[in-house]
Motif scaffolding. Sequence first.
Motif, mmCIF file in Angstrom:
data_model
loop_
_atom_site.group_PDB
_atom_site.id
_atom_site.type_symbol
_atom_site.label_atom_id
_atom_site.label_comp_id
_atom_site.label_asym_id
_atom_site.label_seq_id
_atom_site.Cartn_x
_atom_site.Cartn_y
_atom_site.Cartn_z
ATOM 1 N N ILE A 170 3.667 -15.966 16.878
ATOM 2 C CA ILE A 170 2.894 -15.412 17.995
ATOM 3 C C ILE A 170 2.040 -14.229 17.553
ATOM 4 N N ALA A 171 2.531 -13.449 16.584
ATOM 5 C CA ALA A 171 1.815 -12.246 16.141
ATOM 6 C C ALA A 171 0.389 -12.555 15.705
ATOM 7 N N GLY A 172 0.184 -13.742 15.165
ATOM 8 C CA GLY A 172 -1.148 -14.097 14.696
ATOM 9 C C GLY A 172 -2.169 -14.255 15.801
ATOM 10 N N TYR A 173 -1.691 -14.431 17.029
ATOM 11 C CA TYR A 173 -2.594 -14.605 18.167
ATOM 12 C C TYR A 173 -2.953 -13.277 18.841
ATOM 13 N N LEU A 174 -2.268 -12.199 18.473
ATOM 14 C CA LEU A 174 -2.483 -10.925 19.154
ATOM 15 C C LEU A 174 -3.910 -10.422 18.940
ATOM 16 N N PRO A 175 -4.547 -9.947 20.003
ATOM 17 C CA PRO A 175 -5.936 -9.460 19.894
ATOM 18 C C PRO A 175 -6.007 -8.023 19.401
ATOM 19 N N VAL A 176 -5.316 -7.736 18.302
ATOM 20 C CA VAL A 176 -5.321 -6.387 17.735
ATOM 21 C C VAL A 176 -5.570 -6.493 16.242
ATOM 22 N N ASP A 177 -5.953 -5.373 15.650
ATOM 23 C CA ASP A 177 -6.118 -5.316 14.207
ATOM 24 C C ASP A 177 -4.744 -5.450 13.566
ATOM 25 N N GLY A 178 -4.589 -6.417 12.683
ATOM 26 C CA GLY A 178 -3.293 -6.665 12.074
ATOM 27 C C GLY A 178 -2.764 -5.510 11.250
ATOM 28 N N ILE A 237 -5.219 -22.078 -0.767
ATOM 29 C CA ILE A 237 -4.840 -21.292 0.405
ATOM 30 C C ILE A 237 -5.418 -19.884 0.269
ATOM 31 N N PRO A 238 -6.084 -19.378 1.295
ATOM 32 C CA PRO A 238 -6.613 -18.007 1.239
ATOM 33 C C PRO A 238 -5.485 -16.993 1.064
ATOM 34 N N GLN A 239 -5.755 -15.960 0.288
ATOM 35 C CA GLN A 239 -4.729 -14.953 0.014
ATOM 36 C C GLN A 239 -4.217 -14.285 1.284
ATOM 37 N N GLY A 240 -5.074 -14.169 2.282
ATOM 38 C CA GLY A 240 -4.693 -13.489 3.512
ATOM 39 C C GLY A 240 -3.469 -14.082 4.182
ATOM 40 N N TRP A 241 -3.285 -15.387 4.032
ATOM 41 C CA TRP A 241 -2.107 -16.022 4.629
ATOM 42 C C TRP A 241 -0.821 -15.527 3.970
ATOM 43 N N SER A 274 -1.064 -9.825 6.687
ATOM 44 C CA SER A 274 -1.596 -8.614 7.315
ATOM 45 C C SER A 274 -2.714 -8.877 8.314
ATOM 46 N N LYS A 275 -3.087 -10.140 8.491
ATOM 47 C CA LYS A 275 -4.221 -10.440 9.356
ATOM 48 C C LYS A 275 -3.830 -11.416 10.459
ATOM 49 N N LEU A 330 -8.409 -14.415 9.938
ATOM 50 C CA LEU A 330 -8.347 -15.392 8.855
ATOM 51 C C LEU A 330 -9.330 -16.541 9.071
ATOM 52 N N GLY A 331 -10.089 -16.463 10.160
ATOM 53 C CA GLY A 331 -11.101 -17.479 10.427
ATOM 54 C C GLY A 331 -10.603 -18.684 11.189
ATOM 55 N N HIS A 332 -9.464 -18.536 11.862
ATOM 56 C CA HIS A 332 -8.902 -19.657 12.625
ATOM 57 C C HIS A 332 -8.758 -19.261 14.091
ATOM 58 N N GLN A 333 -9.616 -19.834 14.908
ATOM 59 C CA GLN A 333 -9.583 -19.573 16.344
ATOM 60 C C GLN A 333 -8.829 -20.667 17.100
ATOM 61 N N GLU A 334 -8.374 -21.687 16.383
ATOM 62 C CA GLU A 334 -7.732 -22.822 17.049
ATOM 63 C C GLU A 334 -6.440 -22.397 17.747
ATOM 64 N N TRP A 335 -6.143 -23.070 18.832
ATOM 65 C CA TRP A 335 -4.919 -22.757 19.567
ATOM 66 C C TRP A 335 -3.676 -23.119 18.761
ATOM 67 N N TYR A 336 -3.835 -24.046 17.833
ATOM 68 C CA TYR A 336 -2.698 -24.506 17.037
ATOM 69 C C TYR A 336 -2.596 -23.793 15.688
ATOM 70 N N ALA A 337 -3.286 -22.670 15.535
ATOM 71 C CA ALA A 337 -3.279 -21.956 14.250
ATOM 72 C C ALA A 337 -1.869 -21.542 13.830
#
Length: 346
Positions: free
Chosen positions: A150-158, A214-218, A222-223, A228-235
Amino acid sequence: MRKQILIQHDQESFFYNLRFMLIVCVLAGNALEPLITRFAGAEALFLWIYTFHMPLFVWVTGYFAKPSIQGASGRNVLKQIALQYLLFQTLYALMDATVFHTPHMRLSFFAPYLLLWFLASHFCWRLLVRLTISWKPVYRLIASIALGVIAGYLPVDGFWLSCSRTFVFLPFFVIGYDYGAAIRARLLPGWGRRVAGILSVALLVYIAYGGLNIPQGWLFGSKTYAELGHQEWYAGIFRLGVYLLEIISATLFLAWVPNLTSKLTDLGRRTLYVFLLHGFLVRLAIWSGIYSYMGSALFIPVILGIAVLFSVTLAHPLVRHTFKVLIEPDISRISIHRHGVFKRSA
């Protein structure tokens, strides 16, 4: 009884050995990072390290936290972590401002400085376990995984207060706290261990040949998904996939960890000093411009050797004796009074 004591002793040695090996990986990863855009070998080694070293480090931290989560000892550890964070956040900021003259530098306790995110997250992990101490371990694990997704969906700076990493790596802390000893007891011996070790190296080779796209960010955790460039609901499914990768890589790496008590075990008792002090050395190395002289991938093993040397040096008893007041202050007489102010008891 004697057999039980020996088993416990070997188990503790295993975790201390692992902890020192991981802090070497932390230092090596940070030292390699300036080279990953120049040498494919450095990038492959960097990615391989990040598939296991932080999940395992959090796992080990959860295991060692078990005796000191509740009661006075738990409160003392929280106070010590808070003081360490405030102190080193200030010291690193001062270094940036006075030595490196970093532009637009400002001190903020809400944006952990590089490696200090771990202190902020460790504080939160302990609090979250304390809050759920009455839960069954399986429920705590399920909740931690859900929060990590769920944390990945939060609208805050990681990066804010290490919010993203706190929740992303929370499952590994919970696994270490609730299941660390049980997992250690079930690790495969003999040929199974050797096969796992070979597969761990095979994963490194696979990454080196571009097999892990795989991008390092994953792996940093921290993001947010949007960052990370994924707006999908299933990210969130991607996060579960990364968890699976990290669990597999971490399990394979454990095959390299010795069980016996040795010099490595002793070094593993002082990894906190390596962790908090190595950032100064890495920043100084980058600032000195020494990386600009590394024009060949042949410098990669040199960096790895230096990482081991620095880790051993910073874990030396003399370093602990010198910096103990700074890194392990006596907080037994400090209490938190009203308004959240730290005060020293009479």
